[in-house]
Design a protein around this motif. Sequence first.
Motif, mmCIF file in Angstrom:
data_model
loop_
_atom_site.group_PDB
_atom_site.id
_atom_site.type_symbol
_atom_site.label_atom_id
_atom_site.label_comp_id
_atom_site.label_asym_id
_atom_site.label_seq_id
_atom_site.Cartn_x
_atom_site.Cartn_y
_atom_site.Cartn_z
ATOM 1 N N ALA A 41 -85.837 -23.537 -51.000
ATOM 2 C CA ALA A 41 -84.455 -23.476 -51.461
ATOM 3 C C ALA A 41 -84.143 -22.097 -52.040
ATOM 4 O O ALA A 41 -83.060 -21.540 -51.796
ATOM 5 C CB ALA A 41 -84.194 -24.560 -52.497
ATOM 6 N N ALA A 42 -85.076 -21.539 -52.794
ATOM 7 C CA ALA A 42 -84.863 -20.204 -53.366
ATOM 8 C C ALA A 42 -84.763 -19.157 -52.260
ATOM 9 O O ALA A 42 -83.904 -18.271 -52.314
ATOM 10 C CB ALA A 42 -85.996 -19.855 -54.322
ATOM 11 N N ALA A 43 -85.607 -19.253 -51.250
ATOM 12 C CA ALA A 43 -85.550 -18.296 -50.141
ATOM 13 C C ALA A 43 -84.242 -18.428 -49.374
ATOM 14 O O ALA A 43 -83.662 -17.420 -48.947
ATOM 15 C CB ALA A 43 -86.728 -18.518 -49.206
ATOM 16 N N ASP A 44 -83.772 -19.643 -49.227
ATOM 17 C CA ASP A 44 -82.502 -19.852 -48.541
ATOM 18 C C ASP A 44 -81.347 -19.257 -49.340
ATOM 19 O O ASP A 44 -80.438 -18.635 -48.773
ATOM 20 C CB ASP A 44 -82.281 -21.348 -48.317
ATOM 21 N N LEU A 45 -81.381 -19.396 -50.656
ATOM 22 C CA LEU A 45 -80.323 -18.830 -51.494
ATOM 23 C C LEU A 45 -80.384 -17.300 -51.548
ATOM 24 O O LEU A 45 -79.351 -16.635 -51.632
ATOM 25 C CB LEU A 45 -80.392 -19.410 -52.900
ATOM 26 N N GLN A 47 -81.255 -15.396 -49.151
ATOM 27 C CA GLN A 47 -80.728 -14.885 -47.884
ATOM 28 C C GLN A 47 -79.211 -14.974 -47.805
ATOM 29 O O GLN A 47 -78.602 -14.402 -46.915
ATOM 30 C CB GLN A 47 -81.350 -15.637 -46.718
ATOM 31 N N HIS A 48 -78.591 -15.672 -48.739
ATOM 32 C CA HIS A 48 -77.130 -15.770 -48.766
ATOM 33 C C HIS A 48 -76.536 -14.410 -49.105
ATOM 34 O O HIS A 48 -77.161 -13.590 -49.775
ATOM 35 C CB HIS A 48 -76.697 -16.795 -49.832
ATOM 36 N N PRO A 49 -75.317 -14.172 -48.682
ATOM 37 C CA PRO A 49 -74.705 -12.873 -48.972
ATOM 38 C C PRO A 49 -74.315 -12.671 -50.434
ATOM 39 O O PRO A 49 -73.957 -11.578 -50.825
ATOM 40 C CB PRO A 49 -73.460 -12.858 -48.071
ATOM 41 N N ASN A 50 -74.391 -13.720 -51.260
ATOM 42 C CA ASN A 50 -74.023 -13.590 -52.670
ATOM 43 C C ASN A 50 -75.132 -12.828 -53.400
ATOM 44 O O ASN A 50 -76.192 -13.371 -53.690
ATOM 45 C CB ASN A 50 -73.824 -14.980 -53.279
ATOM 46 N N LEU A 51 -74.886 -11.585 -53.687
ATOM 47 C CA LEU A 51 -75.906 -10.713 -54.272
ATOM 48 C C LEU A 51 -76.292 -11.143 -55.679
ATOM 49 O O LEU A 51 -77.449 -11.026 -56.078
ATOM 50 C CB LEU A 51 -75.401 -9.269 -54.273
ATOM 51 N N TRP A 52 -75.343 -11.663 -56.453
ATOM 52 C CA TRP A 52 -75.627 -12.064 -57.830
ATOM 53 C C TRP A 52 -76.646 -13.195 -57.880
ATOM 54 O O TRP A 52 -77.569 -13.168 -58.692
ATOM 55 C CB TRP A 52 -74.333 -12.490 -58.518
ATOM 56 N N VAL A 53 -76.487 -14.179 -57.009
ATOM 57 C CA VAL A 53 -77.420 -15.312 -56.979
ATOM 58 C C VAL A 53 -78.808 -14.841 -56.562
ATOM 59 O O VAL A 53 -79.818 -15.248 -57.136
ATOM 60 C CB VAL A 53 -76.900 -16.413 -56.022
ATOM 61 N N ALA A 54 -78.877 -13.976 -55.576
ATOM 62 C CA ALA A 54 -80.167 -13.463 -55.110
ATOM 63 C C ALA A 54 -80.890 -12.706 -56.220
ATOM 64 O O ALA A 54 -82.084 -12.904 -56.446
ATOM 65 C CB ALA A 54 -79.969 -12.565 -53.897
ATOM 66 N N ARG A 55 -80.165 -11.868 -56.929
ATOM 67 C CA ARG A 55 -80.786 -11.112 -58.026
ATOM 68 C C ARG A 55 -81.236 -12.037 -59.156
ATOM 69 O O ARG A 55 -82.283 -11.818 -59.757
ATOM 70 C CB ARG A 55 -79.816 -10.078 -58.570
ATOM 71 N N ALA A 56 -80.457 -13.064 -59.448
ATOM 72 C CA ALA A 56 -80.821 -14.001 -60.509
ATOM 73 C C ALA A 56 -82.097 -14.761 -60.153
ATOM 74 O O ALA A 56 -82.963 -14.957 -61.007
ATOM 75 C CB ALA A 56 -79.679 -14.974 -60.772
ATOM 76 N N ILE A 57 -82.234 -15.166 -58.907
ATOM 77 C CA ILE A 57 -83.429 -15.895 -58.483
ATOM 78 C C ILE A 57 -84.655 -15.000 -58.537
ATOM 79 O O ILE A 57 -85.713 -15.396 -59.048
ATOM 80 C CB ILE A 57 -83.222 -16.483 -57.078
ATOM 81 N N VAL A 58 -84.539 -13.786 -58.025
ATOM 82 C CA VAL A 58 -85.670 -12.861 -58.065
ATOM 83 C C VAL A 58 -86.041 -12.542 -59.508
ATOM 84 O O VAL A 58 -87.227 -12.509 -59.870
ATOM 85 C CB VAL A 58 -85.347 -11.574 -57.271
#
Length: 79
Positions: A41-45, A47-58
């Motif tokens: 689920a984290a990898a799927d999120l 890969q989404h274009p929403n940069l804020w969510v990707a940075r928060a997960i990482v």
Amino acid sequence: STQSTWDVVHGWPALQWAPLTVMHVQVITRFMVACPAVYWAAADLVQHPNLWVARAIVFYFLLWNLFGCLLFCNFYPWT
């Protein structure tokens, strides 16, 4: 691929019901962290274009590993 990932993620709470009712809290956290659906689920999120969510997960995963290293080497429980 995304649909099958989310099918597994939606089935994950069903797999967690039994541990939540009969296991100790430290065993539950280790059991949940070992579940691949969390990482899918984290990898799927990410890969989404929403940069804020990707940075928060990482950031969350990096912070988790940093705290884990610091607490483990000082003999504190972190799971």
